[in-house]
Enzyme design. Structure first.
Site, PDB file in Angstrom:
ATOM      1  N   ASN A  10       0.768  -1.059  -0.316  1.00  0.00           N
ATOM      2  CA  ASN A  10       0.209   0.310  -0.099  1.00  0.00           C
ATOM      3  C   ASN A  10       0.572   1.332  -0.089  1.00  0.00           C
ATOM      4  OD1 ASN A  10      -1.866   1.997   0.923  1.00  0.00           O
ATOM      5  ND2 ASN A  10      -2.148   1.439   2.569  1.00  0.00           N
ATOM      6  N   TRP A  11       0.754   1.781  -1.506  1.00  0.00           N
ATOM      7  CA  TRP A  11       1.412   2.812  -1.357  1.00  0.00           C
ATOM      8  C   TRP A  11       1.247   4.019  -0.944  1.00  0.00           C
ATOM      9  CZ3 TRP A  11       5.115   3.177  -6.315  1.00  0.00           C
ATOM     10  CH2 TRP A  11       5.979   2.323  -6.767  1.00  0.00           C
ATOM     11  N   LYS A  12       0.255   3.960  -0.344  1.00  0.00           N
ATOM     12  CA  LYS A  12      -0.613   5.487   0.699  1.00  0.00           C
ATOM     13  C   LYS A  12      -0.450   6.822   0.022  1.00  0.00           C
ATOM     14  CE  LYS A  12       0.139   3.352   4.586  1.00  0.00           C
ATOM     15  NZ  LYS A  12       0.331   3.944   6.359  1.00  0.00           N
ATOM     16  N   HIS A  93      -9.501   1.318   5.087  1.00  0.00           N
ATOM     17  CA  HIS A  93      -8.143   1.376   6.046  1.00  0.00           C
ATOM     18  C   HIS A  93      -8.567   1.917   7.395  1.00  0.00           C
ATOM     19  CE1 HIS A  93      -4.067   2.560   6.718  1.00  0.00           C
ATOM     20  NE2 HIS A  93      -3.787   1.955   5.776  1.00  0.00           N
ATOM     21  N   GLU A  95      -6.492   4.621   7.726  1.00  0.00           N
ATOM     22  CA  GLU A  95      -6.810   6.474   7.877  1.00  0.00           C
ATOM     23  C   GLU A  95      -7.845   6.955   7.411  1.00  0.00           C
ATOM     24  OE1 GLU A  95      -2.824   5.299   5.559  1.00  0.00           O
ATOM     25  OE2 GLU A  95      -1.939   5.041   7.523  1.00  0.00           O
ATOM     26  N   GLU A 163      -5.306  -5.291  11.113  1.00  0.00           N
ATOM     27  CA  GLU A 163      -4.118  -4.135  10.954  1.00  0.00           C
ATOM     28  C   GLU A 163      -4.600  -3.045  12.139  1.00  0.00           C
ATOM     29  OE1 GLU A 163      -2.011  -2.571   6.309  1.00  0.00           O
ATOM     30  OE2 GLU A 163      -4.169  -1.651   7.336  1.00  0.00           O
ATOM     31  N   GLY A 169       2.774   1.936  10.584  1.00  0.00           N
ATOM     32  CA  GLY A 169       3.917   3.390  10.721  1.00  0.00           C
ATOM     33  C   GLY A 169       4.790   3.171  12.107  1.00  0.00           C
ATOM     34  N   SER A 208       3.441  -2.339  10.269  1.00  0.00           N
ATOM     35  CA  SER A 208       5.221  -2.485  10.763  1.00  0.00           C
ATOM     36  C   SER A 208       5.734  -3.702  10.254  1.00  0.00           C
ATOM     37  CB  SER A 208       5.481  -1.672  11.983  1.00  0.00           C
ATOM     38  OG  SER A 208       5.431  -0.360  12.168  1.00  0.00           O
ATOM     39  N   GLY A 229       3.155  -1.261   4.824  1.00  0.00           N
ATOM     40  CA  GLY A 229       2.888  -0.046   4.410  1.00  0.00           C
ATOM     41  C   GLY A 229       4.483   0.652   3.365  1.00  0.00           C
ATOM     42  N   GLY A 230       5.197   1.102   4.580  1.00  0.00           N
ATOM     43  CA  GLY A 230       6.725   1.699   3.996  1.00  0.00           C
ATOM     44  C   GLY A 230       7.169   1.140   3.738  1.00  0.00           C
TER      45      GLY A 230
HETATM   46  C1  PEP Z   1      -0.394  -0.324   6.242  1.00  0.00           C
HETATM   47  O1  PEP Z   1      -0.902   1.017   6.784  1.00  0.00           O
HETATM   48  O2  PEP Z   1      -1.228  -0.595   5.597  1.00  0.00           O
HETATM   49  C2  PEP Z   1       0.565   0.172   6.954  1.00  0.00           C
HETATM   50  C3  PEP Z   1       0.388  -1.350   7.087  1.00  0.00           C
HETATM   51  O3  PEP Z   1       1.495   0.858   7.143  1.00  0.00           O
HETATM   52  P1  PEP Z   1       2.943   0.395   7.172  1.00  0.00           P
HETATM   53  O4  PEP Z   1       3.788  -0.906   6.916  1.00  0.00           O
HETATM   54  O5  PEP Z   1       3.454   1.223   6.828  1.00  0.00           O
HETATM   55  O6  PEP Z   1       3.177   0.133   8.880  1.00  0.00           O
END
Ligand code: PEP
Length: 249
Positions: A10-12, A93, A95, A163, A169, A208, A229-230
């Site tokens: 997920n590149w957000k 999600h 967010e 999640e 993050g 994470s 994500g990241g």
């Molecule tokens: C996400 O936002 O879906 C996520 C899992 O982010 P991260 O891996 O950066 O925690």
């Protein structure tokens, strides 16, 4: 039953056209792990270009509107994602649930819209830190699952991503025992709801995930993949997660 591992990036709100090379590198290297399904969900602006640059690759949106079309400034319909070359869509999600006030009913409507347009859906759930600390995480997440799930769906086309919000993050991750307990509870709730089809559904962990913890998290009970994500923004960080999935397949 054996479920294929599924690793989704997920590149957000990250990525410009220059990032397409990175996506190309990810898809090319991921093809060396055919036992794992790999997908990338870039911002809307890159969906078409990414899908065109990597024919056959699974590219997805990070959200869609529940309606097919209309006066919804700034929104994108599921059919528009399909038209751009997407095959999947993330809905619910945290967010968006937290930042855009999306309710379980909204998420359910978006999941139904995505499936109806022909997209596979990744439906996100997860508890805030206070709920985890109060011991109510499983009840909270199961309520989200029950209220956000479409009334009927093909279990091979809908994955749930657990999640925990406090893990996204932050570098914090739940223990593998807590992840397994949550995923087992989600599977049991799905089984109550749809019967044997629950065994076909993939349950992803997100929060994470990185190359160092992926093997442990992906190896936890009832974990069929990861939403990342990241660490999905570069091939160097994402591919070790894909490789960890392949090693468990
Ligand atoms: C996400 O936002 O879906 C996520 C899992 O982010 P991260 O891996 O950066 O925690």
């Amino acid at each position: 039953m054996a479920r294929r591992k599924y690793v989704v990036g997920n590149w957000k709100m990250n990525g410009l056209r220059e990032s397409l090379d990175e996506a190309g590198a990810i898809f090319a290297a991921a093809a060396e792990h055919p036992s794992v399904d790999v997908a990338l969900c870039p911002p809307f602006t890159l969906v078409g270009a990414m899908a065109a640059a990597a024919p056959g690759a699974a590219v997805g949106g990070q959200d869609c509107h529940a309606a097919a079309s209309g006066a919804y400034t700034g929104s994108v319909a599921a059919a528009m994602l399909v038209d751009a070359g997407a095959r999947i869509v993330i809905v619910g999600h945290s967010e968006r649930r937290e930042g855009c006030g999306e309710s379980d009913a909204d998420v359910k409507a978006k999941a139904e819209a995505g499936l109806g347009a022909g997209l596979d859906v990744i439906l996100c759930v997860g508890e805030p830190r206070k709920i985890r600390e109060s011991g109510g995480a499983i009840d909270f997440v199961l309520a989200q699952v029950r209220e956000s799930l479409p009334d009927s769906f093909d279990p091979t086309r809908l994955a749930i991503a657990y999640e925990p919000i406090w893990a996204i993050g932050t570098g914090l991750v739940p223990t593998t025992e807590d992840v397994a307990a949550m995923h087992g509870s989600i599977r049991a709730a799905l089984s109550e709801r749809i019967g044997a089809g629950a065994e076909k559904m993939r349950l992803l962990y997100g929060g994470s995930v990185n190359g160092d913890n992926a093997a442990e998290l992906l190896g936890a009970g009832d974990v069929d993949g990861a939403l990342v994500g990241g660490a999905s923004l570069t091939a160097g960080k994402f591919l070790p997660i894909v490789a960890a999935g392949a090693a468990l397949s």
